[in-house]
Design an enzyme around this catalytic site. Sequence first.
Site, short mmCIF file in Angstrom:
data_model
loop_
_atom_site.label_atom_id
_atom_site.label_comp_id
_atom_site.label_asym_id
_atom_site.label_seq_id
_atom_site.Cartn_x
_atom_site.Cartn_y
_atom_site.Cartn_z
N ASP A 37 -22.73 17.65 -15.88
CA ASP A 37 -24.05 17.40 -15.17
C ASP A 37 -23.74 16.15 -14.42
O ASP A 37 -24.87 15.72 -13.49
CB ASP A 37 -25.30 17.14 -16.13
CG ASP A 37 -26.36 18.30 -16.10
OD1 ASP A 37 -25.69 19.15 -15.19
OD2 ASP A 37 -27.15 18.20 -16.60
N HIS A 230 2.43 2.39 -10.62
CA HIS A 230 0.97 3.02 -10.47
C HIS A 230 -0.06 2.51 -11.51
O HIS A 230 -0.79 3.11 -12.34
CB HIS A 230 0.89 4.63 -10.49
CG HIS A 230 1.27 5.49 -9.39
ND1 HIS A 230 1.78 6.51 -9.26
CD2 HIS A 230 1.47 4.66 -8.00
CE1 HIS A 230 2.33 6.59 -8.03
NE2 HIS A 230 2.05 5.61 -7.20
N ASP A 247 -2.72 -3.84 -4.74
CA ASP A 247 -2.63 -2.79 -3.73
C ASP A 247 -3.76 -2.15 -3.60
O ASP A 247 -4.19 -1.43 -4.36
CB ASP A 247 -1.37 -1.89 -4.20
CG ASP A 247 -0.98 -0.87 -3.29
OD1 ASP A 247 -1.94 -0.67 -2.22
OD2 ASP A 247 0.04 -0.11 -3.50
N ASP A 258 -4.28 0.67 3.62
CA ASP A 258 -3.57 0.50 2.48
C ASP A 258 -2.35 -0.74 2.51
O ASP A 258 -1.44 -0.56 3.02
CB ASP A 258 -2.50 1.98 2.35
CG ASP A 258 -1.59 1.99 1.14
OD1 ASP A 258 -1.70 1.12 0.19
OD2 ASP A 258 -0.84 2.79 1.17
N HIS A 337 11.03 3.23 -4.91
CA HIS A 337 10.33 4.07 -3.90
C HIS A 337 10.71 4.16 -2.49
O HIS A 337 11.71 3.43 -2.13
CB HIS A 337 8.94 3.72 -4.26
CG HIS A 337 8.50 2.55 -3.71
ND1 HIS A 337 8.58 1.71 -2.79
CD2 HIS A 337 8.37 1.11 -4.77
CE1 HIS A 337 8.25 0.43 -2.82
NE2 HIS A 337 7.88 0.08 -3.91
N HIS A 341 4.68 5.75 4.12
CA HIS A 341 4.22 6.99 4.30
C HIS A 341 3.30 6.83 5.52
O HIS A 341 2.72 5.85 5.84
CB HIS A 341 3.51 7.55 3.14
CG HIS A 341 2.58 6.36 2.49
ND1 HIS A 341 1.13 6.33 3.13
CD2 HIS A 341 2.69 5.52 1.68
CE1 HIS A 341 0.50 5.26 2.45
NE2 HIS A 341 1.50 4.83 1.56
N HIS A 348 -2.33 8.89 1.99
CA HIS A 348 -1.09 9.23 2.14
C HIS A 348 -1.46 10.57 3.19
O HIS A 348 -1.79 11.57 2.55
CB HIS A 348 -0.36 9.88 0.91
CG HIS A 348 0.15 8.91 -0.04
ND1 HIS A 348 0.77 9.19 -1.25
CD2 HIS A 348 0.06 7.49 0.24
CE1 HIS A 348 0.88 7.80 -1.81
NE2 HIS A 348 0.44 6.79 -0.98
N GLU A 372 6.33 -0.93 3.14
CA GLU A 372 5.94 -1.31 1.67
C GLU A 372 7.35 -1.76 0.91
O GLU A 372 7.38 -0.93 -0.11
CB GLU A 372 5.02 -0.57 1.21
CG GLU A 372 5.09 0.90 0.94
CD GLU A 372 3.96 1.67 0.51
OE1 GLU A 372 3.74 1.07 -0.71
OE2 GLU A 372 3.43 2.47 0.99
N TYR A 376 11.06 -4.66 -8.54
CA TYR A 376 10.39 -4.89 -9.56
C TYR A 376 11.34 -5.12 -10.51
O TYR A 376 12.30 -4.28 -11.12
CB TYR A 376 9.66 -3.55 -9.71
CG TYR A 376 9.12 -3.08 -8.56
CD1 TYR A 376 7.73 -3.43 -8.46
CD2 TYR A 376 9.56 -2.22 -7.68
CE1 TYR A 376 6.89 -2.90 -7.46
CE2 TYR A 376 8.92 -2.02 -6.36
CZ TYR A 376 7.53 -2.29 -6.32
OH TYR A 376 7.00 -2.06 -5.28
N ARG A 394 5.63 -6.40 -4.17
CA ARG A 394 5.36 -5.48 -2.89
C ARG A 394 4.52 -5.91 -1.86
O ARG A 394 3.63 -6.73 -2.11
CB ARG A 394 4.91 -4.19 -3.47
CG ARG A 394 4.85 -3.13 -2.43
CD ARG A 394 4.55 -1.64 -2.95
NE ARG A 394 3.16 -1.58 -3.65
CZ ARG A 394 3.02 -1.49 -4.64
NH1 ARG A 394 4.13 -1.28 -5.67
NH2 ARG A 394 1.89 -1.02 -5.07
N GLU A 396 3.01 -4.79 1.65
CA GLU A 396 2.84 -3.51 2.49
C GLU A 396 1.72 -3.68 3.62
O GLU A 396 0.73 -4.30 3.47
CB GLU A 396 1.89 -2.57 1.59
CG GLU A 396 1.53 -1.15 2.16
CD GLU A 396 1.04 -0.13 1.13
OE1 GLU A 396 0.45 -0.65 0.05
OE2 GLU A 396 1.18 1.02 1.43
ZN ZN Z 1 1.21 2.85 0.55
MG MG Z 2 -0.39 0.90 -1.19
#
Ligand code: ZN
Ligand code: MG
Length: 426
Positions: A37, A230, A247, A258, A337, A341, A348, A372, A376, A394, A396
């Site tokens: 619902d 992530h 991020d 981003d 990575h 992108h 993305h 980016e 790590y 990172r 970016e």
């Molecule tokens: Zn990105």
């Molecule tokens: Mg990002």
Amino acid sequence: MILESEYKSRRDKVFKKLAKSSLAVIFSAETTTRSHDTHHPYRQDSNFYYLTGFKEDNAILLFIKSSTKSRTVLFVQKKEKIMELWNGKRLGVKEAKKRFLVDEVYASEDFIKIFKKYARRRKNLYYEQNVKKICVKKIAKTAKSFQTEHDILPLIQKMRLYKSASEIELIRESIAITAKAHHRVMNMRKSGIYEYNLQAEIEHEFKMNAAYSDAYISIVACGNNANTLHYIENSKALVEGELILIDAGCEHNYYASDITRTIPVNGRFSEAQRELYNLVLDTQLQIIRMIKPFVKRSHLQESAERLLTKGMVELGILSGDVKELIKKQKHKKYYPHGIGHWMGIDVHDQAPYRDAKNQEIPLQKGMVLTIEPGLYIDAKDKSVPKKYRGIGIRIEDNILVTKDGCENLSSSIAKSIEEIEMMSKN
Ligand code: ZN
Ligand code: MG
């Protein structure tokens, strides 16, 4: 703002790519249930939005192409007092006719009837073959009466590679809000609070500036959490002396931003953090400088791998010959990575990286991509000097490819150690 005439010119481009005697159908997004619902906030399908600018659900866009003329038909929810009382105003058939530069508008419920009528005399069908929408399934059934059927998505996605001036303007607006959010957390006292507190501050800024939402779930990762790429739990306490990888980017008027920044909890980088940070930053700056038409993303990726690996050898994180290390993929443990992108309506962005012949598509004026690089170093990695362990970085930014180079659309966001330290409060 994107004018109706721009949406129309996009649809005209679609027409040009369709075979003669075709029907092409594209559906709005469906509402999705969150749990019993309750629903997720409705967001229009990106491709449907790209072609119409229409935000309502239960809508369908139909292209009819014959040898002599082309027609676009839009199906919208008809006005219905009770439904509108519960779920909000609808544009309705009459108003839709006034607003959209399409040839005909009907109520959504008439779609199958009208589709079938045109289907009889058309040879080719284009629709979203990989999408599991209920309507798509209905269409797929009728597909047998066509001589050929095609996926319409690649056709639209190819168009989305190139951003128009008005799209670039909207991306700038989205980034401007995201910039405020990142600066807000840089400015804050951060000792004694939690990752989710920073997430809340970021999303506060998004909402206070009328952004629709985050373009993706914000990552606020302190210390070793940044080594989970992530990480979206955002649940741990911030630890004095550690770095926080953030991020986060908003979606505003259907355009994403981003941005990643990595900042110290206490406002000051330690010596080891500084060394790693400047390696990532120098790499990022060098890669951005390489961006111009006809450069390939794979070239940027290889360059980033080379620069980061060389730096890691200098810092004693890796040892050996840089070329050899890359050949053996030793850098992947620390930079696993890609360099970036496409970005646009989707964070993305749904645009191809390879052409029909599977050749890589080089950068061209009007494309927008993220750059980016990151490093790590896991807290438990004993092969690395102790001072670097548990650090994830990172950086970016969002880059527009221009006629003879590029523009960093997010250059206003503090990034150098000096800028970040100056902005930070203890
Ligand atoms: Zn990105
Ligand atoms: Mg990002």
